[in-house]
Scaffold this motif. Sequence first.
Motif, short mmCIF file in Angstrom:
data_model
loop_
_atom_site.label_atom_id
_atom_site.label_comp_id
_atom_site.label_asym_id
_atom_site.label_seq_id
_atom_site.Cartn_x
_atom_site.Cartn_y
_atom_site.Cartn_z
N SER A 1 0.92 -1.21 -0.12
CA SER A 1 0.12 -0.11 -0.06
C SER A 1 0.73 1.21 0.07
O SER A 1 0.51 2.04 -0.74
CB SER A 1 -1.06 0.02 1.31
OG SER A 1 -1.72 -1.30 1.04
N ASN B 1 2.57 1.66 -3.26
CA ASN B 1 1.48 2.13 -4.32
C ASN B 1 1.20 3.76 -4.29
O ASN B 1 1.39 4.17 -5.45
CB ASN B 1 0.10 1.32 -4.23
CG ASN B 1 -0.61 1.53 -5.08
OD1 ASN B 1 -0.71 1.15 -6.40
ND2 ASN B 1 -1.92 2.21 -4.67
N VAL B 2 1.00 4.06 -3.20
CA VAL B 2 0.81 5.44 -3.03
C VAL B 2 1.87 6.42 -3.21
O VAL B 2 1.90 7.41 -3.96
CB VAL B 2 0.28 5.85 -1.49
CG1 VAL B 2 0.24 7.34 -1.49
CG2 VAL B 2 -0.89 5.23 -1.00
N LEU C 1 2.25 8.98 -6.49
CA LEU C 1 2.62 10.14 -6.28
C LEU C 1 3.58 10.75 -7.42
O LEU C 1 3.38 11.83 -7.96
CB LEU C 1 3.26 10.49 -4.90
CG LEU C 1 2.01 10.64 -3.97
CD1 LEU C 1 2.75 10.93 -2.63
CD2 LEU C 1 0.89 11.69 -4.29
#
Length: 268
Positions: free
Chosen positions: A56, A59-60, A64
Amino acid sequence: MDNFFDAYVFPWIVDIALALAIFFIGRWVVKQVTKLLERVLRKAKVEDMLVNFVSSIANVALLLIVIVASLNQLGVDTTSLIALLGAAGLAIGLSLQDSLKNFAAGVMLVIFKPFREGDFVEAAGVAGVVEHIQIFNTIMRTGDNREVIIPNGAIYSGVITNYSARDTRRVDMVFGIGYDDDLRKAKEILNEIIAADERILKDPAAVVAVSELADSSVNFVVRPWVNSADYWAVLWDTTETVKLRFDEEGISIPFPQMDVHLHKEEQA
């Protein structure tokens, strides 16, 4: 009109198309990279909880980067945006300092595994069975069925005693007899009690020995080895059996006593 289109509109259309292409292709690449990361972590037998959390975060972070690249293609000055994100990250990090400490400790607990779910441990002043190891805290169940939630930082920074880490444990017991009692007979009784209990292991051999000539008693140490699951049952049963056998054989178990002498003074 054609010059205006060629000079302003067409370049904008191209930039928008490229920005959208960067975004959608980048998002697809991020998805594939995240899946690859999950497969690698699972192949390395990392806990599912840590796998989900790391994927997670990755992924973030990658999204970005894709968004910043897309905005940069549109001609947006991303320098200030990156600085703003950095400042926001620093502020969040300072405000969540304790949470980040607990998170780091949780990661270390999952990676190095000083204990697992189901183990009976003593950590951060609490003794109980580990029910869940989470990113920020660990949930334990005490012997009287209380649920205790402990921050991972408090656990990892202290001493951890894992009673379930080994298959066998030694039961340490001390029994005292009076100085007037038969020492050899008491030792023989203790050896009989140990030999009669099938839960006590033959190897390593149990130890029954005189350990101390105390103020009011002669103390024996009794140290049998048992399977970890039998520890408490053997401890309690042996203590009860010793008391009953000593009573039957007339061997006393001294206890602290105080003699009080009253002196009456005669009045003149």
